[in-house]
Design a protein around this motif. Structure first.
Motif, PDB file in Angstrom:
ATOM      1  N   VAL A  82      -6.432   4.555  12.011  1.00  0.00           N
ATOM      2  CA  VAL A  82      -5.055   5.014  12.059  1.00  0.00           C
ATOM      3  C   VAL A  82      -4.173   3.798  11.814  1.00  0.00           C
ATOM      4  N   ASN A  83      -3.558   3.717  10.665  1.00  0.00           N
ATOM      5  CA  ASN A  83      -2.663   2.606  10.320  1.00  0.00           C
ATOM      6  C   ASN A  83      -3.301   1.236  10.544  1.00  0.00           C
ATOM      7  N   GLY A  84      -4.563   1.085  10.175  1.00  0.00           N
ATOM      8  CA  GLY A  84      -5.244  -0.199  10.289  1.00  0.00           C
ATOM      9  C   GLY A  84      -6.018  -0.406  11.577  1.00  0.00           C
ATOM     10  N   ALA A  85      -5.659   0.300  12.639  1.00  0.00           N
ATOM     11  CA  ALA A  85      -6.399   0.214  13.905  1.00  0.00           C
ATOM     12  C   ALA A  85      -7.474   1.299  13.914  1.00  0.00           C
ATOM     13  N   LYS A  86      -8.423   1.166  14.826  1.00  0.00           N
ATOM     14  CA  LYS A  86      -9.485   2.169  14.945  1.00  0.00           C
ATOM     15  C   LYS A  86      -9.620   2.630  16.391  1.00  0.00           C
ATOM     16  N   PRO A  87      -8.655   3.436  16.862  1.00  0.00           N
ATOM     17  CA  PRO A  87      -8.748   3.925  18.241  1.00  0.00           C
ATOM     18  C   PRO A  87      -9.849   4.987  18.363  1.00  0.00           C
ATOM     19  N   PHE A  88     -10.244   5.241  19.598  1.00  0.00           N
ATOM     20  CA  PHE A  88     -11.203   6.313  19.829  1.00  0.00           C
ATOM     21  C   PHE A  88     -10.545   7.645  19.543  1.00  0.00           C
ATOM     22  N   LYS A  89     -11.265   8.497  18.837  1.00  0.00           N
ATOM     23  CA  LYS A  89     -10.808   9.856  18.544  1.00  0.00           C
ATOM     24  C   LYS A  89     -11.487  10.837  19.503  1.00  0.00           C
ATOM     25  N   ASN A  90     -12.786  10.640  19.706  1.00  0.00           N
ATOM     26  CA  ASN A  90     -13.572  11.503  20.600  1.00  0.00           C
ATOM     27  C   ASN A  90     -14.458  10.640  21.481  1.00  0.00           C
ATOM     28  N   ILE A  91     -14.552  11.024  22.739  1.00  0.00           N
ATOM     29  CA  ILE A  91     -15.443  10.356  23.684  1.00  0.00           C
ATOM     30  C   ILE A  91     -16.227  11.452  24.408  1.00  0.00           C
ATOM     31  N   THR A  92     -17.533  11.292  24.423  1.00  0.00           N
ATOM     32  CA  THR A  92     -18.397  12.248  25.106  1.00  0.00           C
ATOM     33  C   THR A  92     -19.133  11.528  26.228  1.00  0.00           C
ATOM     34  N   VAL A  93     -19.079  12.106  27.413  1.00  0.00           N
ATOM     35  CA  VAL A  93     -19.735  11.525  28.583  1.00  0.00           C
ATOM     36  C   VAL A  93     -20.773  12.528  29.093  1.00  0.00           C
ATOM     37  N   ILE A  94     -21.986  12.048  29.288  1.00  0.00           N
ATOM     38  CA  ILE A  94     -23.026  12.857  29.930  1.00  0.00           C
ATOM     39  C   ILE A  94     -23.334  12.203  31.271  1.00  0.00           C
ATOM     40  N   VAL A  95     -23.130  12.956  32.342  1.00  0.00           N
ATOM     41  CA  VAL A  95     -23.360  12.476  33.701  1.00  0.00           C
ATOM     42  C   VAL A  95     -24.693  13.046  34.176  1.00  0.00           C
ATOM     43  N   TYR A  96     -25.572  12.164  34.620  1.00  0.00           N
ATOM     44  CA  TYR A  96     -26.872  12.561  35.148  1.00  0.00           C
ATOM     45  C   TYR A  96     -26.903  12.273  36.649  1.00  0.00           C
ATOM     46  N   LEU A  97     -27.082  13.317  37.435  1.00  0.00           N
ATOM     47  CA  LEU A  97     -27.152  13.183  38.885  1.00  0.00           C
ATOM     48  C   LEU A  97     -28.503  13.688  39.387  1.00  0.00           C
ATOM     49  N   GLU A  98     -29.013  13.013  40.394  1.00  0.00           N
ATOM     50  CA  GLU A  98     -30.225  13.474  41.053  1.00  0.00           C
ATOM     51  C   GLU A  98     -30.004  13.425  42.551  1.00  0.00           C
ATOM     52  N   GLY A  99     -30.659  14.344  43.234  1.00  0.00           N
ATOM     53  CA  GLY A  99     -30.574  14.377  44.683  1.00  0.00           C
ATOM     54  C   GLY A  99     -30.375  15.785  45.189  1.00  0.00           C
TER      55      GLY A  99
END
Length: 141
Positions: A82-99
């Motif tokens: 975007v206008n020379g910069a490269k910001p994040f467009k999409n972020i995906t988070v996978i949370v793994y929980l045990e217990g």
């Protein structure tokens, strides 16, 4: 909140220190002239998302007396120019929980984190879509 940055070499390797004296480093990849001796600033942004949401989710679940024996997360970010910069467009988070964790409580804790409490995610919200998935004891919630 204040951070100090100090240049270590003649390229892009820096030491950063917070007000409490904690030290970390930043570098860039060899492709842009760095030595790849530390994460890049944009990788630290993704680490910030992972850490911020982890603190929220664990805090919420502990208050609900859920027993967490393991917590991991994977964060993947895609960037767009975007206008020379490269910001994040999409972020995906996978949370793994045990217990001994109620899956619905885990899902709600993640929802509260990403949609209300996580300051890092909220900071990125105007420019990036953040999606998340919760997996409890190897089952998608």
């Amino acid at each position: 909140m204040k951070i100090q940055l100090k240049r270590i070499d003649n390229d892009f390797y820096f030491e950063l220190k917070n007000e409490r004296g904690h030290v970390t480093h930043i570098d860039s990849t060899a492709q842009v002239g760095g030595h790849d001796m530390a994460p890049s600033p944009m990788e630290y942004v993704l680490m910030g998302v992972a850490g911020c949401s982890a603190i929220d989710v664990i805090s919420i679940l502990k208050k609900q007396r859920q027993e967490i024996t393991d917590y991991r997360a994977e964060v993947d970010g895609t960037r767009e120019e975007v206008n020379g910069a490269k910001p994040f467009k999409n972020i995906t988070v996978i949370v793994y929980l045990e217990g001994d964790i109620d899956p619905e409580k885990a899902k709600r804790a993640a929802e509260l984190s990403f949609e209300k409490y996580c300051s890092v995610s909220k900071t990125l919200e105007p420019t990036a879509t953040i999606e998340y998935k919760v997996i409890v004891n190897n089952k998608v919630v």
